[in-house]
Design an enzyme around this catalytic site. Structure first.
Site, PDB file in Angstrom:
ATOM      1  N   PHE A   1       0.902  -1.263   0.041  1.00 46.34           N
ATOM      2  CA  PHE A   1      -0.002  -0.018   0.066  1.00 46.34           C
ATOM      3  C   PHE A   1       0.956   1.303   0.205  1.00 46.34           C
ATOM      4  O   PHE A   1       1.485   1.655   0.895  1.00 46.34           O
ATOM      5  CB  PHE A   1      -0.990   0.015   1.123  1.00 46.34           C
ATOM      6  CG  PHE A   1      -1.798   1.378   1.119  1.00 46.34           C
ATOM      7  CD1 PHE A   1      -2.993   1.226   0.421  1.00 46.34           C
ATOM      8  CD2 PHE A   1      -1.356   2.432   1.920  1.00 46.34           C
ATOM      9  CE1 PHE A   1      -3.774   2.508   0.234  1.00 46.34           C
ATOM     10  CE2 PHE A   1      -2.274   3.600   1.650  1.00 46.34           C
ATOM     11  CZ  PHE A   1      -3.366   3.589   0.889  1.00 46.34           C
TER      12      PHE A   1
ATOM     13  N   ASP B   1       9.273   2.962   2.085  1.00 47.67           N
ATOM     14  CA  ASP B   1       7.887   3.611   2.460  1.00 47.67           C
ATOM     15  C   ASP B   1       7.696   3.427   3.727  1.00 47.67           C
ATOM     16  O   ASP B   1       7.371   2.521   4.367  1.00 47.67           O
ATOM     17  CB  ASP B   1       6.861   3.140   1.543  1.00 47.67           C
ATOM     18  CG  ASP B   1       5.762   3.907   1.769  1.00 47.67           C
ATOM     19  OD1 ASP B   1       5.606   4.768   2.817  1.00 47.67           O
ATOM     20  OD2 ASP B   1       4.860   3.905   1.219  1.00 47.67           O
TER      21      ASP B   1
ATOM     22  N   LYS C   1       2.494  11.159   7.422  1.00 50.83           N
ATOM     23  CA  LYS C   1       1.479  10.802   8.575  1.00 50.83           C
ATOM     24  C   LYS C   1       1.801  11.516  10.123  1.00 50.83           C
ATOM     25  O   LYS C   1       1.604  12.579   9.947  1.00 50.83           O
ATOM     26  CB  LYS C   1       1.371   9.381   8.762  1.00 50.83           C
ATOM     27  CG  LYS C   1       0.637   8.564   7.633  1.00 50.83           C
ATOM     28  CD  LYS C   1      -0.027   7.072   7.996  1.00 50.83           C
ATOM     29  CE  LYS C   1      -1.014   6.863   6.805  1.00 50.83           C
ATOM     30  NZ  LYS C   1      -0.701   5.706   5.686  1.00 50.83           N
TER      31      LYS C   1
HETATM   32  C1  LIG Z   1      -0.936   6.214   4.375  1.00 47.66           C
HETATM   33  C2  LIG Z   1       0.094   5.381   3.368  1.00 47.66           C
HETATM   34  C3  LIG Z   1       0.601   6.095   2.211  1.00 47.66           C
HETATM   35  C4  LIG Z   1      -0.286   7.305   1.719  1.00 47.66           C
HETATM   36  O1  LIG Z   1      -0.463   8.394   2.498  1.00 47.66           O
HETATM   37  P1  LIG Z   1      -1.589   9.519   2.201  1.00 47.66           P
HETATM   38  O2  LIG Z   1      -1.228  10.616   3.196  1.00 47.66           O
HETATM   39  O3  LIG Z   1      -2.880   8.810   2.580  1.00 47.66           O
HETATM   40  O4  LIG Z   1      -1.642   9.769   0.957  1.00 47.66           O
HETATM   41  C5  LIG Z   1       1.688   5.745   1.619  1.00 47.66           C
HETATM   42  N1  LIG Z   1       2.279   4.704   2.130  1.00 47.66           N
HETATM   43  C6  LIG Z   1       2.092   3.941   3.408  1.00 47.66           C
HETATM   44  C7  LIG Z   1       2.845   2.861   3.788  1.00 47.66           C
HETATM   45  C8  LIG Z   1       1.010   4.513   4.035  1.00 47.66           C
HETATM   46  O5  LIG Z   1       0.725   3.792   5.154  1.00 47.66           O
END
Ligand SMILES: *Cc1c(COP(=O)(O)O)cnc(C)c1O
Length: 395
Positions: free
Chosen positions: A137, A222, A251
């Site tokens: 994700f 990520d 985040k």
């Molecule tokens: C939440 C998340 C994203 C996307 O972040 P947004 O601020 O919702 O665009 C990307 N990678 C990971 C691992 C995430 O948990």
């Protein structure tokens, strides 16, 4: 006011929230419009690691909002350089590119590493390949869902962006075999969050690091969800003592008070970008920088990262005493915990609804996994509260 009906009538139907309407938060607690209190065990998908409405972050936000909020990058502002310095010091990075959402950070990394592939690695134009993992994700844009393996995220949204190849997560040999002369990067979550808190085998990231180095492939981690203390370390890469070439954070970078994300990078890769090639009106704005600086400061000063490690262990031990025979696995690192039920037989959503009735907010991921991820300011007593509710509802 009937929030459910009004949202249904006027809102897009792209979420299925639990039926609770919140209007106040403090630390690990949130309150609904009837004044009922809940422990937050989701932390807005790990965006409020520092706890709701942390007073120092609120202070930084309100002070900066009254001073200067947005200049755009057409001009300089006095917060950006301080944000850079503090973030690079903390994360041992050389360069930062600030954006707003996580998806934008992912897009930024993809653009940057592609350009690096053409200008530095010498890949033929438009041939660059990025390897990702099944069940990843990374966000919701067209390019990002182009390499998603989740049919719900993807179906109906094509045509998709080419240039990606997906391999099984946690399998270093699969990476070795997938690399070609056109491979520029491998992008991976150190722990797959949305997939259900999937922790790779020990040594995986170390092996991945080595394979990437041997093949001149950029390792992009990520850490938008795993980063900033969630797993008991500042960055999850530290669990295996490695350093990525690019790290994506978002985040919790601004403690949930403002959308701020960033690409952290070594100099060689980030230096391929020139003026005009990438940007964002709000990226690096003084309000975002001031809020993020405060959010990083309290994370370290209040020892939230150490607390995440200790409380995570305690929470996990407590979850392991659950007796429900439908539990397939309990796992976690720091305060990123997953409770997996035997698939098909259990509706995790029903448990989440029942936990909500009992004063605990969490959310299922897939049909059979519940993630527990309270703010990192949680105490033993708070976890005892959570465990009592979980034992009562789940058994
Ligand atoms: C939440 C998340 C994203 C996307 O972040 P947004 O601020 O919702 O665009 C990307 N990678 C990971 C691992 C995430 O948990």
């Amino acid at each position: 006011m009937d929030h459910f009906e009004i949202e249904k009538k006027f809102g897009a139907n792209n979420y299925k929230p639990l039926d609770v309407v919140l209007n106040r938060g403090e630390g690990i607690w949130v309150w609904d419009i009837d004044g009922k209190r809940y422990m937050d065990c989701l932390s807005a998908y790990s965006a409020v690691n520092q706890g709701h409405c942390h007073p120092e972050i609120v202070k930084a936000l309100t002070e900066q909002a009254g001073k200067l909020s947005l200049t755009s990058r057409a001009f300089r502002n006095d917060q950006l350089s301080q944000f850079y310095t503090e973030l690079c010091d903390l994360t041992n990075s050389h360069k930062v590119l600030p954006m707003n959402s996580g998806a934008e950070a992912v897009e930024t990394a993809i653009k940057t590493v592609r350009k690096w592939g053409y200008t530095t690695k010498g890949i033929a134009e438009d041939k660059a390949e990025i390897i990702v993992c099944d069940n990843n994700f990374h966000g919701r844009t067209i390019t990002i869902i182009s390499f998603s393996s989740d049919p719900t995220a993807k179906k109906g949204f094509g045509p998709f962006t080419p240039g990606f190849k997906s391999i099984p997560f946690g399998n270093a040999d699969a990476l070795k075999n997938a690399i070609t002369k056109n491979t520029i990067a491998f992008m991976v979550e150190p722990i797959q969050g949305e997939a259900g808190v999937i922790i790779p085998p020990k040594g995986y990231l170390k092996e991945v690091r080595q394979i990437c180095s041997e093949n001149n492939v950029v390792l992009i981690l990520d850490e938008i969800q795993t980063g900033l203390g969630r797993t008991g370390k500042l960055l999850a890469e530290e669990h295996e003592g490695i350093e990525s070439d690019m790290t994506l954070i978002g985040k919790a970078l601004a403690g949930g008070l403002y959308p701020v994300s960033a690409v952290l990078s070594n100099t060689e890769i980030m230096d391929v970008l020139n003026p005009g090639e990438h940007g964002s009106t709000f990226g690096g704005n003084p309000l975002a920088c001031a809020v993020a600086r405060a959010a990083l400061k309290v994370l370290v000063k209040e020892k939230m990262i150490e607390n995440s490690a200790a409380m995570g262990d305690y929470f996990l031990e407590g979850l392991k005493t659950l007796k429900n025979p439908m539990i397939k696995d309990v796992r976690g690192r720091g305060l990123m915990l997953g409770l997996e039920f035997v698939p098909e037989k259990i509706n995790a959503r029903a448990y989440c609804e029942s936990l909500k009735e009992n004063g605990l907010l969490c959310k299922e991921t897939h049909d059979n996994i519940i993630r527990f991820a309270p703010p990192l300011v949680v105490t033993k007593k708070d976890i005892d509260y959570a465990l009592e509710k979980i034992h009562k509802v789940i058994g």
